[in-house]
Design a protein around this motif. Structure first.
Motif, PDB file in Angstrom:
ATOM      1  N   ALA A 116     -10.698   5.347   4.241  1.00  0.00           N
ATOM      2  CA  ALA A 116     -11.855   4.876   4.999  1.00  0.00           C
ATOM      3  C   ALA A 116     -12.722   6.044   5.466  1.00  0.00           C
ATOM      4  CB  ALA A 116     -11.392   4.043   6.190  1.00  0.00           C
ATOM      5  N   LEU A 131     -18.928   1.245   6.858  1.00  0.00           N
ATOM      6  CA  LEU A 131     -17.640   0.636   6.529  1.00  0.00           C
ATOM      7  C   LEU A 131     -16.987   0.049   7.777  1.00  0.00           C
ATOM      8  CD1 LEU A 131     -15.181   0.098   4.708  1.00  0.00           C
ATOM      9  CD2 LEU A 131     -14.508   2.496   5.074  1.00  0.00           C
ATOM     10  N   ILE A 182     -12.722  -3.193   4.726  1.00  0.00           N
ATOM     11  CA  ILE A 182     -11.290  -3.126   4.433  1.00  0.00           C
ATOM     12  C   ILE A 182     -10.595  -4.154   5.311  1.00  0.00           C
ATOM     13  CG2 ILE A 182      -9.167  -1.768   4.542  1.00  0.00           C
ATOM     14  CD1 ILE A 182     -10.773   0.727   4.055  1.00  0.00           C
ATOM     15  N   LEU A 220     -12.116  -4.765   0.333  1.00  0.00           N
ATOM     16  CA  LEU A 220     -10.852  -4.247  -0.181  1.00  0.00           C
ATOM     17  C   LEU A 220      -9.704  -4.620   0.749  1.00  0.00           C
ATOM     18  CD1 LEU A 220      -9.452  -2.387  -2.277  1.00  0.00           C
ATOM     19  CD2 LEU A 220     -10.137  -0.438  -0.872  1.00  0.00           C
ATOM     20  N   VAL A 221      -8.571  -5.022   0.180  1.00  0.00           N
ATOM     21  CA  VAL A 221      -7.391  -5.372   0.960  1.00  0.00           C
ATOM     22  C   VAL A 221      -6.342  -4.276   0.798  1.00  0.00           C
ATOM     23  CG1 VAL A 221      -5.500  -7.024   1.302  1.00  0.00           C
ATOM     24  CG2 VAL A 221      -7.784  -7.845   0.687  1.00  0.00           C
ATOM     25  N   ILE A 222      -5.920  -3.693   1.930  1.00  0.00           N
ATOM     26  CA  ILE A 222      -4.837  -2.718   1.932  1.00  0.00           C
ATOM     27  C   ILE A 222      -3.883  -3.111   3.055  1.00  0.00           C
ATOM     28  CG2 ILE A 222      -4.182  -0.301   2.129  1.00  0.00           C
ATOM     29  CD1 ILE A 222      -7.005   0.482   1.372  1.00  0.00           C
ATOM     30  N   ALA A 256      -7.187  -5.242   6.796  1.00  0.00           N
ATOM     31  CA  ALA A 256      -5.922  -4.557   7.071  1.00  0.00           C
ATOM     32  C   ALA A 256      -4.929  -5.558   7.656  1.00  0.00           C
ATOM     33  CB  ALA A 256      -6.155  -3.398   8.038  1.00  0.00           C
ATOM     34  N   LEU A 311     -15.443   0.741  -2.231  1.00  0.00           N
ATOM     35  CA  LEU A 311     -16.064   0.702  -0.909  1.00  0.00           C
ATOM     36  C   LEU A 311     -17.506   1.177  -0.966  1.00  0.00           C
ATOM     37  CD1 LEU A 311     -13.086   2.060   1.215  1.00  0.00           C
ATOM     38  CD2 LEU A 311     -13.889  -0.311   1.074  1.00  0.00           C
ATOM     39  N   ILE A 364     -13.388  -1.988   9.260  1.00  0.00           N
ATOM     40  CA  ILE A 364     -11.987  -2.336   9.036  1.00  0.00           C
ATOM     41  C   ILE A 364     -11.655  -3.520   9.928  1.00  0.00           C
ATOM     42  CG2 ILE A 364      -9.593  -1.576   9.161  1.00  0.00           C
ATOM     43  CD1 ILE A 364     -10.550   1.278   8.797  1.00  0.00           C
ATOM     44  N   SER A 387       0.845  -1.167   0.000  1.00  0.00           N
ATOM     45  CA  SER A 387       0.000   0.000   0.000  1.00  0.00           C
ATOM     46  C   SER A 387       0.884   1.221   0.000  1.00  0.00           C
ATOM     47  CB  SER A 387      -0.931  -0.001   1.214  1.00  0.00           C
ATOM     48  OG  SER A 387      -0.179   0.019   2.393  1.00  0.00           O
ATOM     49  N   LEU A 402      -4.723   4.211   4.222  1.00  0.00           N
ATOM     50  CA  LEU A 402      -5.874   3.366   4.526  1.00  0.00           C
ATOM     51  C   LEU A 402      -6.915   4.136   5.329  1.00  0.00           C
ATOM     52  CD1 LEU A 402      -5.856  -0.305   5.776  1.00  0.00           C
ATOM     53  CD2 LEU A 402      -7.272   1.410   6.879  1.00  0.00           C
ATOM     54  N   GLY A 458     -10.466   3.207  -5.252  1.00  0.00           N
ATOM     55  CA  GLY A 458     -10.620   2.462  -4.002  1.00  0.00           C
ATOM     56  C   GLY A 458     -11.869   2.874  -3.252  1.00  0.00           C
TER      57      GLY A 458
END
Length: 269
Positions: free
Chosen positions: A179, A191, A79, A154-156, A81, A148, A193, A3, A175, A144
């Motif tokens: 977000a 959202l 997301i 989503l992968v960060i 993380a 969302l 994480i 990232s 990130l 990105g």
């Protein structure tokens, strides 16, 4: 896959796609929808998941421990993380959190250097999209956020590059900024994480190496969006979100290390 630190997003006065998709938070101008930078091929994506699930991962690794899958939502924007300890991470994450478990395809943010040639052709068709870590573009950030807003997973990697040491390094701000901007752009987006701790039995995972994947409880981004929503305030809230995410990851790593130390033969009386 890495990232990066991202530029501030660009806003426009109107967006038909945003208006159709959901309500815009008061005082926040909707994002301009970026051109599609990636997609999940209906042919290649299922094949890649099948090969990873049935062949590659079980054939290469030894004991695979996965915990916390109950935290994975089957719908809504997410997301993941994860810590970044080896290139294998991007194969193990779909194995532990993707289509076989949640029915969802992961969307990876990757460095521009990796999206070249034949490899880049496959990455873009398996849901990955590129960010130039030296000159990140607003379009990459908007893409990105668009994912969302569309309810994708989503992968960060919040640490950025690969680190072999078993500790949490400084998190890149991108990130959390993404977000917060996504949640602010649409009221009630919801959202989440999810911190993920990936640990290998070896610094450079070899044949039959054991691996652990621990998925933590989600951080709700909506709790960081309240009151004034100026760019300065949103940046401050993103910084707090990043601190909280790092604390979660550090706690997960410390807990795993404590369990390992307690169960090791040298700790026995």
């Amino acid at each position: 896959m890495k990232s990066s630190e991202f530029p501030e997003p660009s806003f426009s006065e109107s967006s038909a796609a945003e208006s159709k998709a959901g309500a815009i938070a008061p005082g926040v101008r909707p994002l301009t929808i970026a051109p599609a930078l990636s997609h999940c091929s209906p042919v290649l994506t299922p094949l890649a998941y099948f090969l990873g699930q049935r062949l590659v991962v079980p054939a290469y690794f030894g004991n695979i421990t996965i915990t916390g899958q109950q935290h994975l939502p089957t719908a809504g924007p997410v997301i993941l993380a994860p810590t970044h300890r080896a290139r294998w991470d991007s194969i193990l994450l779909p194995f532990a959190t993707g289509r076989p478990v949640t029915g969802r395809d992961l969307r990876f943010m990757v460095t521009a250097d990796e999206v070249k040639g034949l490899q880049g052709w496959f990455i873009r068709r398996l849901g990955g999209f590129a960010v130039n870590v030296r000159r990140p573009t607003v379009a990459s950030l908007r893409h990105g956020i668009d994912l969302l807003l569309g309810g994708e997973m989503l992968v960060i990697y919040p640490e950025g590059g690969i680190y072999r040491e078993d500790r949490i390094h400084n998190l890149k701000p991108g990130l959390a900024r993404m977000a917060v901007q996504a949640e602010a752009a649409r009221s009630g987006l919801g959202l989440q994480i999810l911190p993920v701790d990936i640990f290998y039995g070896e610094a450079y995972p070899g044949w039959r190496c054991p691996v652990q994947i621990h998925i933590g409880a989600p951080l709700g981004v909506q709790g960081y969006i309240h009151g004034e929503d100026s760019p300065e305030v949103l940046k401050t809230r993103a910084q707090q979100l990043s601190k909280d995410l790092r604390s979660r990851l550090e706690a997960m790593v410390a807990s795993r290390q404590a369990i390992a130390a307690a169960s090791s033969p040298s700790s026995s009386p």
